[in-house]
Design a protein around this motif. Structure first.
Motif, PDB file in Angstrom:
ATOM      1  N   VAL A   1       0.886  -1.380  -0.147  1.00 23.83           N
ATOM      2  CA  VAL A   1      -0.148  -0.030  -0.002  1.00 23.83           C
ATOM      3  C   VAL A   1       1.073   1.208  -0.193  1.00 23.83           C
ATOM      4  O   VAL A   1       1.825   1.441   0.968  1.00 23.83           O
ATOM      5  CB  VAL A   1      -0.955  -0.050   1.145  1.00 23.83           C
ATOM      6  N   GLY A   2       0.712   2.137  -1.158  1.00 25.55           N
ATOM      7  CA  GLY A   2       1.646   3.020  -1.133  1.00 25.55           C
ATOM      8  C   GLY A   2       1.104   4.440  -0.817  1.00 25.55           C
ATOM      9  O   GLY A   2       0.030   4.804  -1.130  1.00 25.55           O
ATOM     10  N   THR A   3       1.949   5.379  -0.593  1.00 22.95           N
ATOM     11  CA  THR A   3       1.718   6.841  -0.317  1.00 22.95           C
ATOM     12  C   THR A   3       3.192   7.511  -0.473  1.00 22.95           C
ATOM     13  O   THR A   3       3.992   6.715  -0.754  1.00 22.95           O
ATOM     14  CB  THR A   3       1.557   7.204   1.222  1.00 22.95           C
ATOM     15  N   PRO A   4       2.960   8.775  -1.116  1.00 24.81           N
ATOM     16  CA  PRO A   4       4.365   9.465  -1.196  1.00 24.81           C
ATOM     17  C   PRO A   4       5.559   9.385  -0.202  1.00 24.81           C
ATOM     18  O   PRO A   4       6.851   9.516  -0.778  1.00 24.81           O
ATOM     19  CB  PRO A   4       4.206  10.954  -1.259  1.00 24.81           C
ATOM     20  N   TRP A   5       5.337   8.909   0.785  1.00 25.07           N
ATOM     21  CA  TRP A   5       6.723   8.877   1.947  1.00 25.07           C
ATOM     22  C   TRP A   5       6.623   7.635   2.639  1.00 25.07           C
ATOM     23  O   TRP A   5       7.523   7.459   3.315  1.00 25.07           O
ATOM     24  CB  TRP A   5       6.387  10.249   2.951  1.00 25.07           C
ATOM     25  N   ARG A   6       5.845   6.631   2.397  1.00 19.69           N
ATOM     26  CA  ARG A   6       5.981   5.390   3.076  1.00 19.69           C
ATOM     27  C   ARG A   6       5.199   4.234   2.066  1.00 19.69           C
ATOM     28  O   ARG A   6       4.116   4.651   1.780  1.00 19.69           O
ATOM     29  CB  ARG A   6       5.299   5.322   4.558  1.00 19.69           C
ATOM     30  N   ASN A   7       5.658   3.272   2.097  1.00 18.16           N
ATOM     31  CA  ASN A   7       5.063   2.097   1.515  1.00 18.16           C
ATOM     32  C   ASN A   7       4.951   1.075   2.732  1.00 18.16           C
ATOM     33  O   ASN A   7       5.739   0.873   3.359  1.00 18.16           O
ATOM     34  CB  ASN A   7       5.970   1.396   0.432  1.00 18.16           C
ATOM     35  N   LEU A   8       3.522   0.686   2.944  1.00 17.53           N
ATOM     36  CA  LEU A   8       3.338  -0.437   3.683  1.00 17.53           C
ATOM     37  C   LEU A   8       2.915  -1.602   3.083  1.00 17.53           C
ATOM     38  O   LEU A   8       2.359  -1.820   1.954  1.00 17.53           O
ATOM     39  CB  LEU A   8       1.943   0.079   4.352  1.00 17.53           C
ATOM     40  N   THR A   9       3.800  -2.734   3.760  1.00 20.22           N
ATOM     41  CA  THR A   9       3.794  -3.967   3.275  1.00 20.22           C
ATOM     42  C   THR A   9       2.809  -5.080   3.930  1.00 20.22           C
ATOM     43  O   THR A   9       3.118  -5.132   5.273  1.00 20.22           O
ATOM     44  CB  THR A   9       5.303  -4.642   3.017  1.00 20.22           C
ATOM     45  N   TYR A  10       1.782  -5.378   3.605  1.00 19.70           N
ATOM     46  CA  TYR A  10       0.893  -6.423   4.160  1.00 19.70           C
ATOM     47  C   TYR A  10       1.213  -7.748   3.748  1.00 19.70           C
ATOM     48  O   TYR A  10       1.291  -7.818   2.548  1.00 19.70           O
ATOM     49  CB  TYR A  10      -0.690  -6.093   4.055  1.00 19.70           C
ATOM     50  N   VAL A  11       1.022  -8.679   4.466  1.00 21.85           N
ATOM     51  CA  VAL A  11       1.256 -10.227   3.996  1.00 21.85           C
ATOM     52  C   VAL A  11      -0.213 -10.833   4.556  1.00 21.85           C
ATOM     53  O   VAL A  11      -0.303 -10.644   5.874  1.00 21.85           O
ATOM     54  CB  VAL A  11       2.411 -10.663   4.866  1.00 21.85           C
ATOM     55  N   VAL A  12      -0.541 -11.582   3.789  1.00 25.50           N
ATOM     56  CA  VAL A  12      -1.459 -12.471   4.095  1.00 25.50           C
ATOM     57  C   VAL A  12      -1.275 -14.089   3.943  1.00 25.50           C
ATOM     58  O   VAL A  12      -0.825 -14.370   2.926  1.00 25.50           O
ATOM     59  CB  VAL A  12      -2.811 -12.203   3.406  1.00 25.50           C
ATOM     60  N   VAL A  13      -1.246 -14.753   5.246  1.00 25.39           N
ATOM     61  CA  VAL A  13      -0.957 -16.047   5.053  1.00 25.39           C
ATOM     62  C   VAL A  13      -2.184 -16.949   5.131  1.00 25.39           C
ATOM     63  O   VAL A  13      -2.854 -16.737   5.824  1.00 25.39           O
ATOM     64  CB  VAL A  13      -0.068 -16.420   6.631  1.00 25.39           C
ATOM     65  N   ARG A  14      -1.989 -17.922   4.164  1.00 31.02           N
ATOM     66  CA  ARG A  14      -3.215 -18.846   3.889  1.00 31.02           C
ATOM     67  C   ARG A  14      -2.907 -20.239   4.231  1.00 31.02           C
ATOM     68  O   ARG A  14      -1.871 -20.757   4.632  1.00 31.02           O
ATOM     69  CB  ARG A  14      -3.612 -18.845   2.501  1.00 31.02           C
ATOM     70  N   THR A  15      -3.910 -20.858   4.786  1.00 31.30           N
ATOM     71  CA  THR A  15      -3.901 -22.319   5.353  1.00 31.30           C
ATOM     72  C   THR A  15      -4.716 -23.223   4.578  1.00 31.30           C
ATOM     73  O   THR A  15      -5.841 -22.989   4.008  1.00 31.30           O
ATOM     74  CB  THR A  15      -4.150 -22.373   6.715  1.00 31.30           C
ATOM     75  N   ASP A  16      -4.285 -24.453   4.807  1.00 35.51           N
ATOM     76  CA  ASP A  16      -5.255 -25.538   3.985  1.00 35.51           C
ATOM     77  C   ASP A  16      -6.593 -25.594   4.734  1.00 35.51           C
ATOM     78  O   ASP A  16      -7.361 -26.625   4.260  1.00 35.51           O
ATOM     79  CB  ASP A  16      -4.429 -27.003   4.175  1.00 35.51           C
ATOM     80  N   GLU A  17      -6.734 -25.016   5.904  1.00 40.04           N
ATOM     81  CA  GLU A  17      -8.227 -25.171   6.521  1.00 40.04           C
ATOM     82  C   GLU A  17      -9.076 -23.876   6.098  1.00 40.04           C
ATOM     83  O   GLU A  17     -10.093 -23.696   6.628  1.00 40.04           O
ATOM     84  CB  GLU A  17      -7.943 -25.462   8.161  1.00 40.04           C
ATOM     85  N   GLY A  18      -8.494 -22.996   5.400  1.00 40.50           N
ATOM     86  CA  GLY A  18      -9.378 -21.765   4.835  1.00 40.50           C
ATOM     87  C   GLY A  18      -8.930 -20.564   5.896  1.00 40.50           C
ATOM     88  O   GLY A  18      -9.516 -19.498   5.550  1.00 40.50           O
TER      89      GLY A  18
END
Length: 384
Positions: free
Chosen positions: A11-28
């Motif tokens: 997720v970007g802005t002019p002065w900072r980029n935020l990195t989000y991580v979604v971890v997925r599992t075999d149980e949904g």
């Protein structure tokens, strides 16, 4: 339950980029984590791609300790900011999954809460003209939103030294801010590691009449002897630690007795449990915890889970009511500061209590974010 993979969302802005991580599992079940990198977002995403194949896919999200150990030591090379940040986003997502699977908030899994309410302090609020009048108005706006604390770096582009004119002007800015917020609000003084010890000591004494709640990173963070020199000569609490990325490296800081408040970033120091372990060590040194938090709402939510179960937690930094506040839209259940108390109420929802809206996140694409503390006008956090 096993991890089947991850997805990254910048997720970007002019002065900072935020990195989000979604971890997925075999149980949904899915979990989410977040960090904010300065100028190294692509490196982080690249590391996570390799770590997914080497360590993450197939792991048990309940086995947080094992996954962190393998990510930190399994590639042999010493883990630095990028690796520890990658560990952090995956680690906090695993806690999110664990809490959801068990139907409890993360704080319940870390010993249970000691508080439901966490005091907030505002940052990113002085993105305005650098004058006493403008800062007075901006600080008044912070108080009007219910905050009881705020932080400011009034030193312009100061580096090692600050001449008489620059020092006098910085004092005038702090005088205006203190007048705006009144005598009871906390005023945190940020130095961003700018100064030599002698300059930091001189400025601290000049600003002491305005009763700063702490003096943050008065000298560059690499030299603890320099920090000790400042601590020995000022009567203000010293805060530091946002640029230490491994809790083991705090050992020398504790031994130096140079810091009264430590400021690890949950998104850079390996995640929630690593920070909780550090907080326990800090407690044995009678040292308070006030985490660095320049991320978005997922990182804020994760840090609040930690805050709720940590007896020596002092206060939490918050940017997202002032600097590019629109990014709060990418997270459902984003933590909010109560305007009546100036505090966050800690979530009782399972996991971290928040969800990433991937469709909204896509509306804020990665930018060539640039934040240069030595450039004129840095405090405006505007596009260059």
């Amino acid at each position: 339950m096993r991890i089947t993979g991850i997805s990254t969302h910048v997720v970007g802005t002019p002065w900072r980029n935020l990195t989000y991580v979604v971890v997925r599992t075999d149980e949904g079940l899915t979990g989410v984590g977040e960090t904010r990198m300065l100028g190294r977002t692509d490196a982080l995403v690249g590391y996570l791609r390799e770590a997914t194949a080497n360590h993450i896919t197939g792991s048990d999200p309940f086995a947080v300790e094992d996954l962190v150990r393998r990510m930190k030591y399994g590639d042999y090379g010493r883990a630095g900011e990028i690796v520890m940040s990658g560990i952090a986003v995956v680690e906090m997502a695993c806690w999110d999954i664990k809490g959801k699977a068990l139907g409890v908030p993360v704080w319940q899994l870390l010993g249970g809460r000691v508080t439901d309410r966490v005091k907030a302090y505002a940052n990113g609020w002085y993105t305005t003209e650098r004058t006493p009048e403008a800062y007075h108005r901006a600080a008044r706006t912070v108080m009007d939103r219910g905050y009881r604390a705020l932080k400011i770096d009034p030193f312009g582009t100061g580096h090692y030294e600050l001449d008489h004119a620059g020092s006098t002007y910085a004092v005038s800015l702090i005088e205006a801010v203190r007048d705006a917020i009144g005598p009871d609000a906390e005023l945190m003084l940020e130095m961003h590691g700018r100064f030599s010890p002698s300059t930091a000591v001189r400025l601290a004494k000049d600003l002491a009449p305005f009763r700063p709640a702490w003096l943050e990173e008065p000298v560059p963070p690499e030299n603890l002897d320099a920090l000790r020199k400042v601590a020995d000569k000022v009567d203000l609490p010293i805060a530091t630690g946002e640029r230490i990325h491994d809790r083991i490296e705090f050992r020398e800081l504790f031994a130096s007795r140079a810091a009264d408040i430590i400021q690890p970033d949950v998104g850079h120091i390996g995640g929630i449990l690593e920070t909780r372990k550090l907080a326990a060590t800090a407690e044995t040194h009678y040292t308070l915890l006030a985490p660095h938090n320049v991320g978005g709402s997922v990182l804020t939510a994760a840090t609040l889970q930690l805050a709720s179960c940590t007896p020596n937690f002092k206060i939490l930094e918050h940017f997202n009511d002032f600097a590019d506040a629109d990014i709060k839209q990418v997270v459902r259940g984003a933590p909010q500061v109560d305007p009546d108390t100036g505090c966050f109420e800690v979530s009782h929802a399972p996991g971290l209590g928040v969800e990433l809206d991937e469709d909204v996140a896509a509306e804020f694409p990665q930018q060539r974010a640039r934040f240069d503390l030595w450039a004129e006008g840095w405090e405006r956090r505007a596009p260059k």
